[in-house]
Scaffold this active site. Structure first.
Site, short mmCIF file in Angstrom:
data_model
loop_
_atom_site.label_atom_id
_atom_site.label_comp_id
_atom_site.label_asym_id
_atom_site.label_seq_id
_atom_site.Cartn_x
_atom_site.Cartn_y
_atom_site.Cartn_z
N LYS A 8 0.85 -1.19 0.00
CA LYS A 8 0.00 0.00 0.00
C LYS A 8 0.89 1.24 0.00
O LYS A 8 2.08 1.17 0.32
CB LYS A 8 -0.94 0.01 1.21
CG LYS A 8 -0.26 -0.03 2.58
CD LYS A 8 0.11 1.33 3.13
CE LYS A 8 0.76 1.23 4.50
NZ LYS A 8 1.65 2.38 4.80
N MET A 95 5.74 0.38 2.92
CA MET A 95 4.63 -0.08 2.09
C MET A 95 3.76 -1.15 2.76
O MET A 95 2.85 -1.69 2.14
CB MET A 95 5.14 -0.60 0.75
CG MET A 95 5.78 0.49 -0.11
SD MET A 95 6.20 -0.08 -1.77
CE MET A 95 7.59 -1.16 -1.40
N ASP A 132 -0.99 -1.43 11.13
CA ASP A 132 -1.64 -1.31 9.83
C ASP A 132 -2.05 -2.65 9.22
O ASP A 132 -2.47 -2.72 8.08
CB ASP A 132 -0.79 -0.51 8.84
CG ASP A 132 0.59 -1.10 8.61
OD1 ASP A 132 0.90 -2.14 9.23
OD2 ASP A 132 1.36 -0.53 7.83
#
Length: 268
Positions: A8, A95, A132
């Site tokens: 991401k 990421m 996350d």
């Protein structure tokens, strides 16, 4: 069962306050991209884990995929599995690659063994493994707040645009990244700003980590500047770095400009 845990990017990242538990509250838009690992999970006679591809530092027994298995094993009588992770997404690159591997392990085990977990239940398991991780359960653009594990819908659609991700092979630890941050209230409404055309984001949508990390690592700043030279509508470091992304209206031939770095490009 084979899945492809994807990375991401953070579009905007604001560190708003230090929490009493030692974590930080933040505001960001998490947006999934197509740079993927490969994860295979199969029933087996005994539990095992192996990784190929990019080397993963640390003890393999503490890998997040195994932690996800053990977490579900506490509540469900699931049999042993063999887990094979082929690591492609650079590590420590901002990421969320490891978080994606963790979340996809939860989703795969849920499907493989018919556990019947809801999205909310899977997110709650994922939150216990990393800030996350929960994002990758739904794996769709979200406005993220709290520790990065609370979500709200956001109006943003980059479909049809092209993205270029450049990783300069610099590993920035979470501790290093946060050590230079001065938390402060975000002065913009990120959800409203991201409704505007991408071309308007350049001087408005910021990553708070860039303030102290770009001067320390000139290579990161050089990459960002180069992406704008190549015609990016918007460019930024993602997460706590060191990967930088550029959003383009058209595909570009990127490899020749970043031959010494790990590069991924694709259509959003």
């Amino acid at each position: 069962m084979v899945t492809f845990p994807n990375a991401k990017i953070n579009i905007g990242l604001y560190i708003t306050e230090k929490r009493a538990d030692g974590f930080h509250n933040l505001e960001s838009c998490f947006y999934p991209v197509g740079w993927c690992d490969i994860l295979e999970i199969l029933p087996a006679d005994e539990l095992s884990f192996k990784s190929t591809g990019l080397p993963i530092p640390g003890n393999p027994d503490s890998n997040l995929c195994l932690k996800a298995y053990h977490l579900l094993k506490q509540d469900f009588d699931i049999p042993p599995v063999t887990i094979h992770l082929h690591k492609v997404v650079p590590i420590g690159a901002g990421m969320g690659g490891g978080s994606a591997d963790c979340a996809f392990t939860i989703k795969t085990l849920n499907e493989l063994f018919g556990l019947g977990l809801t999205v909310v239940q899977m997110e709650n398991y994922a939150r216990r493994l990393g800030s996350d991780c929960a994002f990758f359960i739904q794996n769709q653009p979200q406005y993220c707040f709290g520790k990065g594990d609370e979500f709200a819908d956001i109006t943003i659609d980059l479909t049809g645009k092209f993205i270029l991700l450049v990783n300069p092979n610099i590993h920035i630890s979470t501790a290093e990244a946060y050590s230079g941050v001065k938390p402060q209230k975000n002065e913009i409404d990120l959800r409203e700003v991201l409704k505007e055309p991408v071309q308007t984001w350049k001087n408005v949508v910021k990553n708070d980590f860039e303030t102290h990390l770009l001067p320390k690592y000139p290579r990161i700043e050089n990459i960002k500047n180069k992406l704008y030279e190549l015609g990016a509508s918007y460019a930024s470091m993602t997460g706590s770095g060191s990967t930088v992304f550029g959003i383009f209206e058209e595909a570009i031939e990127a490899q020749k400009h970043f031959e010494e770095y790990a590069v991924w490009e694709g259509k959003l």
